[in-house]
Write a protein that holds these residues in place. Structure first.
Motif, mmCIF file in Angstrom:
data_model
loop_
_atom_site.group_PDB
_atom_site.id
_atom_site.type_symbol
_atom_site.label_atom_id
_atom_site.label_comp_id
_atom_site.label_asym_id
_atom_site.label_seq_id
_atom_site.Cartn_x
_atom_site.Cartn_y
_atom_site.Cartn_z
ATOM 1 N N MET A 179 -6.625 19.828 -27.320
ATOM 2 C CA MET A 179 -7.604 19.287 -26.374
ATOM 3 C C MET A 179 -7.432 19.804 -24.951
ATOM 4 O O MET A 179 -8.272 19.519 -24.084
ATOM 5 N N LYS A 180 -6.397 20.555 -24.676
ATOM 6 C CA LYS A 180 -6.196 21.087 -23.317
ATOM 7 C C LYS A 180 -7.333 22.042 -22.945
ATOM 8 O O LYS A 180 -7.698 22.925 -23.710
ATOM 9 N N ILE A 191 -10.465 21.336 -22.623
ATOM 10 C CA ILE A 191 -11.714 20.995 -23.310
ATOM 11 C C ILE A 191 -12.555 20.050 -22.446
ATOM 12 O O ILE A 191 -12.036 19.091 -21.875
ATOM 13 N N ASP A 192 -13.864 20.323 -22.385
ATOM 14 C CA ASP A 192 -14.779 19.449 -21.646
ATOM 15 C C ASP A 192 -15.301 18.299 -22.510
ATOM 16 O O ASP A 192 -15.371 17.158 -22.054
ATOM 17 N N VAL A 250 -15.240 16.487 -26.502
ATOM 18 C CA VAL A 250 -14.644 16.396 -27.834
ATOM 19 C C VAL A 250 -15.622 15.694 -28.765
ATOM 20 O O VAL A 250 -16.092 14.589 -28.480
ATOM 21 N N ALA A 261 -7.260 12.341 -24.511
ATOM 22 C CA ALA A 261 -8.403 12.414 -23.602
ATOM 23 C C ALA A 261 -8.133 11.648 -22.315
ATOM 24 O O ALA A 261 -8.516 12.091 -21.216
ATOM 25 N N LEU A 313 -5.635 13.776 -20.279
ATOM 26 C CA LEU A 313 -6.166 15.075 -19.855
ATOM 27 C C LEU A 313 -7.431 14.970 -19.008
ATOM 28 O O LEU A 313 -7.890 15.971 -18.451
ATOM 29 N N THR A 340 -10.544 14.227 -20.084
ATOM 30 C CA THR A 340 -11.637 14.880 -20.806
ATOM 31 C C THR A 340 -12.986 14.318 -20.351
ATOM 32 O O THR A 340 -13.150 13.112 -20.173
ATOM 33 N N GLU A 341 -13.949 15.213 -20.182
ATOM 34 C CA GLU A 341 -15.252 14.863 -19.602
ATOM 35 C C GLU A 341 -16.079 13.942 -20.491
ATOM 36 O O GLU A 341 -16.733 13.020 -20.022
ATOM 37 N N ILE A 366 -16.162 12.151 -24.715
ATOM 38 C CA ILE A 366 -15.578 11.981 -26.045
ATOM 39 C C ILE A 366 -16.613 11.297 -26.930
ATOM 40 O O ILE A 366 -17.091 10.201 -26.607
#
Length: 329
Positions: A72-73, A75-76, A78, A112, A115, A117-118, A120
């Motif tokens: 997931m690194k 990643i915008d 998921v 997420a 990190l 994450t934008e 999910i």
């Protein structure tokens, strides 16, 4: 700006179609596939070479938090589809469903959160509703764990909700009703019927014929995922992907028999019957919410989807992938 997306369960039926659709839409795609020593990427192996070259493939195990975090690194978005989904198998191996469906989802959510994450998207299932208490089934319908599988998906959904509410994370729970199409496992009813018929069987073995299902063609399902991901108003929501139409298993089987081999007949195979209290007798989903929020609606009729599916199974090499003479749980 081109978004980089991760699809977990990319080697599976819906996941492989989602990967294709995302590539066609211009996304940069990373595919999380289940590690195995055969170096198999599941259904992704059947994609054209020019498409495969565009995909970054990550082999891992959704149950392993370290591998999930690594995948997931950078990643915008998921799209979390990795799951165990066969209901009969969940009767005798429920531990594996807890580990994969609940703990696997927790791994995605934890990574997420860390990190940043934008977006999910957590994949649910219409099975969380159990037999319809009213129709069409909207997102406020009560949940009922009528199988260990559905219970673990309810658990995963509620974990996702808790991370949205506790940590203000950009999560959407996506709930497809019964998806069908090319590449679907023979544990599902439509491939079960088609493969038996195309293999020359004249006695088509099925379980209960009376339950009804709301069938989505896979290309419509994956477009629903993409439209949900594009819409900020879907954050924090649970959203059905449904046609708002239903057909009984018996009528479905009769239509396929008429198309492929009118001489065939249906026989009941007891091992395919669910326990009485576990059978979901009616699924008819409401699609009003997804239409209102995203403008999505099905692009294919049920008849169009069935025709494309049957034609795919008729192609040389595809039918050989299926063992139509055994019950695939």
């Amino acid at each position: 700006m081109i978004k980089k997306v991760l699809v977990t369960g990319a080697d599976g039926f819906i996941g492989s179609h989602l990967v294709e659709a995302l590539l066609d839409d211009g996304y940069k795609v990373k595919a999380f596939v289940y590690y195995n020593s055969f170096n198999s990427w599941g259904w992704l192996d059947t994609l054209p070479k020019e498409k495969l070259k565009q995909i970054e493939v990550f082999s891992g195990d959704i149950r392993d938090p370290n591998g999930v975090r690594e995948a997931m690194k950078g990643i915008d978005i998921v799209f979390h589809l990795a799951a165990l989904i066969a209901i009969p198998f969940s009767y005798h191996s429920p531990d594996s469903y807890v580990d994969t469906n609940i703990k696997g989802t927790l791994n995605v959510l934890q990574a997420a959160r860390d990190l940043g994450t934008e977006r999910i998207l957590v994949t649910s299932t219409s099975e969380v509703y159990g037999t319809a208490q009213y129709v069409p089934i909207d997102e406020l319908h009560p949940y009922q764990g009528q199988s260990p599988y559905s219970a673990t998906k309810i658990g995963a959904d509620r974990l996702a909700e808790s991370f949205y509410r506790s940590f203000n994370m950009p999560i959407t729970i996506v709930r497809p009703f019964n998806t069908f199409g090319p590449r679907q496992s023979a544990r599902a009813v439509i491939p079960t019927i088609i493969t038996q018929l195309l293999s020359g069987e004249t006695e088509i073995k099925l379980g209960s014929l009376t339950p009804t299902r709301d069938f989505n063609f896979v290309k419509d399902t994956v477009q629903g995922f993409i439209e949900i991901a594009k819409c900020d108003n879907t954050i924090g929501e649970e959203i059905n992907i449904a046609t708002q139409d239903e057909i009984s298993i018996g009528r479905l089987a009769e239509e396929l028999i008429k198309q492929i081999n009118p001489e065939a007949k249906i026989i009941c195979d007891d091992q395919r019957l669910r326990p009485d209290k576990s059978e979901v007798n009616r699924l008819l989903g409401s699609n009003e919410k997804i239409k209102r929020l995203t403008g999505w609606s099905p692009s294919h009729t049920f008849e169009e989807g069935i025709k494309e599916t049957v034609e795919w199974f008729k192609e040389e090499g595809n039918l050989q992938r299926y063992k139509s003479d055994i019950y695939n749980i």
